[in-house]
Design a protein around this motif. Structure first.
Motif, short mmCIF file in Angstrom:
data_model
loop_
_atom_site.label_atom_id
_atom_site.label_comp_id
_atom_site.label_asym_id
_atom_site.label_seq_id
_atom_site.Cartn_x
_atom_site.Cartn_y
_atom_site.Cartn_z
N MET A 1 0.83 -1.18 0.00
CA MET A 1 0.00 0.00 0.00
C MET A 1 0.87 1.24 0.00
O MET A 1 1.66 1.43 0.93
N LEU A 2 0.75 2.06 -1.02
CA LEU A 2 1.64 3.21 -1.20
C LEU A 2 0.90 4.52 -1.03
O LEU A 2 -0.27 4.65 -1.42
N TYR A 3 1.58 5.49 -0.44
CA TYR A 3 1.12 6.87 -0.46
C TYR A 3 1.94 7.58 -1.54
O TYR A 3 3.17 7.51 -1.53
N LYS A 4 1.26 8.25 -2.45
CA LYS A 4 1.94 8.81 -3.63
C LYS A 4 2.94 9.90 -3.27
O LYS A 4 4.01 10.01 -3.85
N ASN A 5 2.59 10.74 -2.31
CA ASN A 5 3.42 11.89 -2.01
C ASN A 5 3.27 12.23 -0.53
O ASN A 5 2.15 12.50 -0.08
N THR A 6 4.36 12.21 0.22
CA THR A 6 4.28 12.48 1.65
C THR A 6 5.24 13.59 2.05
O THR A 6 6.26 13.82 1.39
N VAL A 7 4.89 14.26 3.15
CA VAL A 7 5.74 15.31 3.69
C VAL A 7 5.82 15.15 5.21
O VAL A 7 4.90 14.62 5.84
N ASN A 8 6.92 15.62 5.79
CA ASN A 8 7.08 15.62 7.24
C ASN A 8 6.50 16.92 7.80
O ASN A 8 6.59 17.98 7.17
N ALA A 9 5.92 16.84 8.98
CA ALA A 9 5.32 18.02 9.60
C ALA A 9 5.38 17.86 11.12
O ALA A 9 5.77 16.82 11.64
N LEU A 10 4.97 18.91 11.82
CA LEU A 10 4.84 18.89 13.27
C LEU A 10 3.36 19.03 13.63
O LEU A 10 2.66 19.88 13.07
N PHE A 11 2.91 18.21 14.55
CA PHE A 11 1.51 18.28 14.98
C PHE A 11 1.33 19.48 15.91
O PHE A 11 2.14 19.73 16.78
N LYS A 12 0.22 20.20 15.71
CA LYS A 12 -0.09 21.36 16.55
C LYS A 12 -1.23 21.04 17.51
O LYS A 12 -1.04 21.00 18.72
N LYS A 13 -2.42 20.79 16.98
CA LYS A 13 -3.54 20.44 17.85
C LYS A 13 -4.68 19.82 17.05
O LYS A 13 -4.79 20.02 15.84
N ARG A 14 -5.49 19.05 17.74
CA ARG A 14 -6.67 18.44 17.15
C ARG A 14 -7.80 19.46 17.16
O ARG A 14 -8.06 20.09 18.20
N ASP A 79 -3.55 5.49 9.77
CA ASP A 79 -4.58 5.50 8.73
C ASP A 79 -5.54 4.34 8.98
O ASP A 79 -5.16 3.17 8.83
N SER A 80 -6.78 4.63 9.34
CA SER A 80 -7.72 3.56 9.69
C SER A 80 -8.13 2.73 8.48
O SER A 80 -8.69 1.64 8.64
N GLN A 81 -7.88 3.21 7.27
CA GLN A 81 -8.19 2.44 6.07
C GLN A 81 -7.05 1.51 5.65
O GLN A 81 -7.25 0.59 4.86
N ALA A 82 -5.87 1.75 6.21
CA ALA A 82 -4.69 0.99 5.79
C ALA A 82 -4.75 -0.49 6.12
O ALA A 82 -4.34 -1.32 5.30
N PRO A 83 -5.22 -0.91 7.32
CA PRO A 83 -5.22 -2.35 7.63
C PRO A 83 -5.95 -3.21 6.60
O PRO A 83 -5.44 -4.26 6.20
N ASN A 84 -7.14 -2.78 6.17
CA ASN A 84 -7.86 -3.58 5.19
C ASN A 84 -7.16 -3.60 3.82
O ASN A 84 -7.16 -4.61 3.13
N LYS A 85 -6.54 -2.47 3.48
CA LYS A 85 -5.84 -2.42 2.19
C LYS A 85 -4.64 -3.36 2.17
O LYS A 85 -4.44 -4.12 1.21
N VAL A 86 -3.82 -3.33 3.24
CA VAL A 86 -2.64 -4.21 3.25
C VAL A 86 -3.05 -5.67 3.44
O VAL A 86 -2.39 -6.57 2.93
N MET A 87 -4.15 -5.89 4.16
CA MET A 87 -4.64 -7.26 4.33
C MET A 87 -5.07 -7.84 2.98
O MET A 87 -4.77 -9.00 2.67
N TYR A 88 -5.74 -7.04 2.17
CA TYR A 88 -6.17 -7.51 0.85
C TYR A 88 -4.95 -7.85 -0.01
O TYR A 88 -4.92 -8.90 -0.68
N GLU A 89 -3.93 -7.00 0.01
CA GLU A 89 -2.71 -7.27 -0.74
C GLU A 89 -2.05 -8.56 -0.26
O GLU A 89 -1.57 -9.38 -1.06
#
Length: 217
Positions: A1-14, A79-89
């Protein structure tokens, strides 16, 4: 499962369940959080996070928050969608004759229905992002839906299906997942009952980078 484009950041607040503020190269940006859990032990001001760039130019938020670094552990995919995606693969590499995601059975919809020869399987997938003292725990919040799925898996097992709950561990180093009875004892009781009735409990380790996640066990 790939993310096409990622960047690093700092979390501020929810801001709410779905959005947060992150700092990218000195500027604040509202980002979509791909997990509605609280994750207070992970998402605090100054935490290093991974954002993926959305490929939808019409979205209100240009980034998805998909990962966070935890000191002493490493990168956690949230990513809550990632487990099912990698499981399918992963399942596609296992020689099943039939793989059907999102399969309705009784009053539930299981994540996967499988066939191999004369055997028929149901698998329900749970992503694990909570670590305490080197052990993974699930759930991180009460989940009546998760309890219901376990009892439905028991029912399927009693009717001749091979049934399993698969914990996809979205963290490095962690090999064991336990029921988080401090948060939801009912889930722990249901998991013990399912085990006693022949439901297989799978614990699947993952390799996680800024750009992808895959099951390695």
């Amino acid at each position: 499962m790939l993310y096409k484009n990622t960047v690093n950041a700092l979390f501020k607040k929810r801001l709410n369940r779905f959005t947060a503020l992150a700092e990218i190269n000195g500027r604040e940006e509202t980002v979509h959080v791909k997990n509605t859990g609280r994750m207070k032990e992970l998402l605090f001001e100054g935490a290093r996070v991974i954002l993926s760039v959305s490929d939808n130019p019409h979205r209100k938020t240009a980034y998805d928050l998909v990962g966070v670094y935890k000191e002493g552990l490493g990168l956690i995919n949230i990513d809550s969608q990632a487990p099912n995606k990698v499981m399918y693969e992963w399942l596609k590499s296992k020689d099943y004759d039939l793989i059907k995601p999102e399969y309705r059975y009784g009053n539930s919809r299981f994540d996967f229905y499988l066939e191999k020869g004369n055997d028929k399987y149901f698998i329900e997938v749970k992503g694990c992002t909570l670590e305490i003292d080197g052990i993974g725990y699930f759930p991180d919040a009460p989940t009546e839906r998760g309890v219901k799925h376990l009892y439905e898996l028991v029912k399927a097992s009693e009717q001749g299906y091979r049934s399993a709950v698969a914990f996809v561990i979205q963290m490095p180093q962690i090999t064991e997942v336990r029921a988080n009875i401090a948060t939801h004892k009912e889930f722990g009781d249901a998991l013990d009952h399912a085990r006693s009735k022949g439901v297989e409990v799978m614990m699947l380790q993952c390799e996680i980078t800024d750009n992808d996640m895959k099951i390695i066990s």
